[in-house]
Write an enzyme that holds these catalytic residues in place. Structure first.
Site, PDB file in Angstrom:
ATOM      1  N   LEU A  33      76.714  62.344  36.329  1.00 36.09           N
ATOM      2  CA  LEU A  33      76.477  61.108  37.075  1.00 36.09           C
ATOM      3  C   LEU A  33      77.109  59.893  36.407  1.00 36.09           C
ATOM      4  CD1 LEU A  33      72.728  61.697  38.044  1.00 36.09           C
ATOM      5  CD2 LEU A  33      74.790  62.324  39.322  1.00 36.09           C
ATOM      6  N   HIS A  34      77.590  58.993  37.255  1.00 31.60           N
ATOM      7  CA  HIS A  34      78.208  57.751  36.787  1.00 31.60           C
ATOM      8  C   HIS A  34      77.731  56.603  37.675  1.00 31.60           C
ATOM      9  CE1 HIS A  34      80.715  58.463  40.253  1.00 31.60           C
ATOM     10  NE2 HIS A  34      81.131  59.622  39.756  1.00 31.60           N
ATOM     11  N   HIS A  37      77.517  57.190  41.528  1.00 29.64           N
ATOM     12  CA  HIS A  37      76.322  57.914  41.975  1.00 29.64           C
ATOM     13  C   HIS A  37      75.091  56.995  41.949  1.00 29.64           C
ATOM     14  CE1 HIS A  37      78.637  61.490  40.214  1.00 29.64           C
ATOM     15  NE2 HIS A  37      78.484  61.823  41.472  1.00 29.64           N
ATOM     16  N   GLN A  61      82.706  75.264  47.516  1.00 31.23           N
ATOM     17  CA  GLN A  61      83.637  74.201  47.881  1.00 31.23           C
ATOM     18  C   GLN A  61      84.798  74.066  46.896  1.00 31.23           C
ATOM     19  OE1 GLN A  61      80.480  71.096  47.563  1.00 31.23           O
ATOM     20  NE2 GLN A  61      82.117  69.813  46.739  1.00 31.23           N
ATOM     21  N   GLN A 151      82.245  56.283  49.781  1.00 28.60           N
ATOM     22  CA  GLN A 151      83.544  56.087  50.453  1.00 28.60           C
ATOM     23  C   GLN A 151      84.673  56.758  49.682  1.00 28.60           C
ATOM     24  OE1 GLN A 151      84.854  51.982  51.328  1.00 28.60           O
ATOM     25  NE2 GLN A 151      86.942  52.782  51.186  1.00 28.60           N
TER      26      GLN A 151
HETATM   27  P1  AMP Z   1      80.019  64.254  43.678  1.00 28.65           P
HETATM   28  O1  AMP Z   1      79.019  64.400  42.586  1.00 28.65           O
HETATM   29  O2  AMP Z   1      81.413  64.028  43.198  1.00 28.65           O
HETATM   30  O3  AMP Z   1      79.910  65.347  44.715  1.00 28.65           O
HETATM   31  O4  AMP Z   1      79.627  62.907  44.440  1.00 28.65           O
HETATM   32  C1  AMP Z   1      78.351  62.728  44.993  1.00 28.65           C
HETATM   33  C2  AMP Z   1      78.379  61.526  45.892  1.00 28.65           C
HETATM   34  O5  AMP Z   1      78.735  60.370  45.142  1.00 28.65           O
HETATM   35  C3  AMP Z   1      79.426  61.661  47.013  1.00 28.65           C
HETATM   36  O6  AMP Z   1      78.883  61.138  48.220  1.00 28.65           O
HETATM   37  C4  AMP Z   1      80.559  60.810  46.501  1.00 28.65           C
HETATM   38  O7  AMP Z   1      81.371  60.277  47.531  1.00 28.65           O
HETATM   39  C5  AMP Z   1      79.804  59.699  45.778  1.00 28.65           C
HETATM   40  N1  AMP Z   1      80.675  59.050  44.794  1.00 28.65           N
HETATM   41  C6  AMP Z   1      81.453  59.663  43.864  1.00 28.65           C
HETATM   42  N2  AMP Z   1      82.154  58.739  43.159  1.00 28.65           N
HETATM   43  C7  AMP Z   1      81.807  57.531  43.673  1.00 28.65           C
HETATM   44  C8  AMP Z   1      82.195  56.178  43.377  1.00 28.65           C
HETATM   45  N3  AMP Z   1      83.069  55.888  42.415  1.00 28.65           N
HETATM   46  N4  AMP Z   1      81.637  55.193  44.099  1.00 28.65           N
HETATM   47  C9  AMP Z   1      80.736  55.460  45.086  1.00 28.65           C
HETATM   48  N5  AMP Z   1      80.326  56.714  45.409  1.00 28.65           N
HETATM   49  C10 AMP Z   1      80.858  57.722  44.720  1.00 28.65           C
END
Ligand code: AMP
Length: 283
Positions: A33-34, A37, A61, A151
């Site tokens: 997480l960053h 998230h 996926q 987005q």
């Molecule tokens: P992930 O863990 O990569 O599957 O991402 C989980 C959710 O966080 C998804 O809906 C991503 O689009 C969103 N997300 C990932 N990076 C960002 C970011 N930099 N800014 C906003 N939302 C993000």
């Protein structure tokens, strides 16, 4: 924060909240997480009574096994970040609970017409089918009022929007703006894999998007806009461009001329070393 690893137990737990009429916000993630998230968690907290986050690195996926095997999983750090953000419930299932029949024996597949044939869909065959399967499963298990998506994965958002509309899922979805480092690089779990020198080059992807956006707005021509962005990208041999496209934000069809009647999505995917990054701007 309540933590569940079994779907039957989290279902039972959330049933009580639902009966009590509580609004449940849901943020599905793959962990590491960053701030991106966490902005989804914050939005959910502001709009709901209860926020549920899931962390699940979904094998169906990933079209590249190495990418799946190397996906960062700093679970302790993630739990601390979620507690700090005030997340109420964490769902941490394992592969056998999410796919009891195994991942090689799945019969259902979902396709999205044009939407999953282009951009990420073209470069990552099967990716969106895997996303659609896991998001469907998670939405059935959590049954939230609203689910939040970033987005940064715009094509994923669009595909999930269609999934929800066309299969009548009883949930709203919201898109949350991309969160960036001050130098413009979009936060991504994959950024952790960049070496120091790769990390200094990575913000060029965002700069290329900005150049393309300015040119798209002034020259009104996508070839010109892409060519101008490419001038910058070519200066960095470390950047292996997969695509830079300007598409209709609703249909993902290629746009040639900017006639201001349609919202455009300018999107980029590139490998820097072994790490594949994506980013986009809505214009
Ligand atoms: P992930 O863990 O990569 O599957 O991402 C989980 C959710 O966080 C998804 O809906 C991503 O689009 C969103 N997300 C990932 N990076 C960002 C970011 N930099 N800014 C906003 N939302 C993000």
């Amino acid at each position: 924060m309540e933590v569940f690893s079994q779907k039957s137990l989290i279902k039972e737990y959330l049933k009580t909240s639902r009966i009590a009429g509580k609004r449940i916000g849901f943020v599905p993630t793959m962990g590491a997480l960053h701030s991106g998230h966490i902005s989804l968690i914050n939005k959910s907290k502001a709009e709901n009574d209860l926020t549920v986050c899931s962390i699940f690195v979904n094998p169906t996926q990933f079209n590249d096994k190495k990418d799946f095997d190397n996906y960062p999983q700093p679970l302790l750090r993630d739990q601390t970040a979620l507690i700090k953000a005030g997340c109420d419930v964490l769902f941490l299932p394992d592969v056998s609970d999410m796919y009891p029949q195994g991942i090689d024996n799945l019969y259902v597949s979902i396709s999205f017409g044009q939407l999953d044939k282009v951009l990420e869909g073209k470069h990552r065959p099967g990716h969106f089918n895997g996303v659609a399967l896991i998001v469907s499963k998670l939405l059935h298990i959590i049954s939230p009022t609203v689910a939040y998506f970033g987005q940064k994965d715009y094509q994923q958002y669009l595909i999930i929007e269609k999934l929800i509309q066309e299969l009548d899922f009883d949930v709203k979805i919201e898109m949350v703006e991309t969160v960036r480092d001050p130098d413009g690089l979009a936060f991504s779990s994959r950024n952790e894999r960049l070496s120091l020198s790769e990390r200094t080059v990575a913000p060029i992807l965002y700069q290329a998007l900005l150049i393309a956006k300015n040119s798209w707005n002034s020259s009104l021509n996508s070839e010109r806009a892409k060519a101008e962005a490419n001038v910058l990208l070519k200066k960095y041999p470390e950047i292996e461009l997969e695509y830079l496209e300007i598409v209709d934000a609703k249909t993902l069809n290629t746009l040639v001329i900017n006639d201001s009647s349609r919202k455009a999505l300018i999107c980029i995917a590139a490998k820097i070393g072994e790490t594949r990054l994506i980013d986009n701007l809505l214009v």
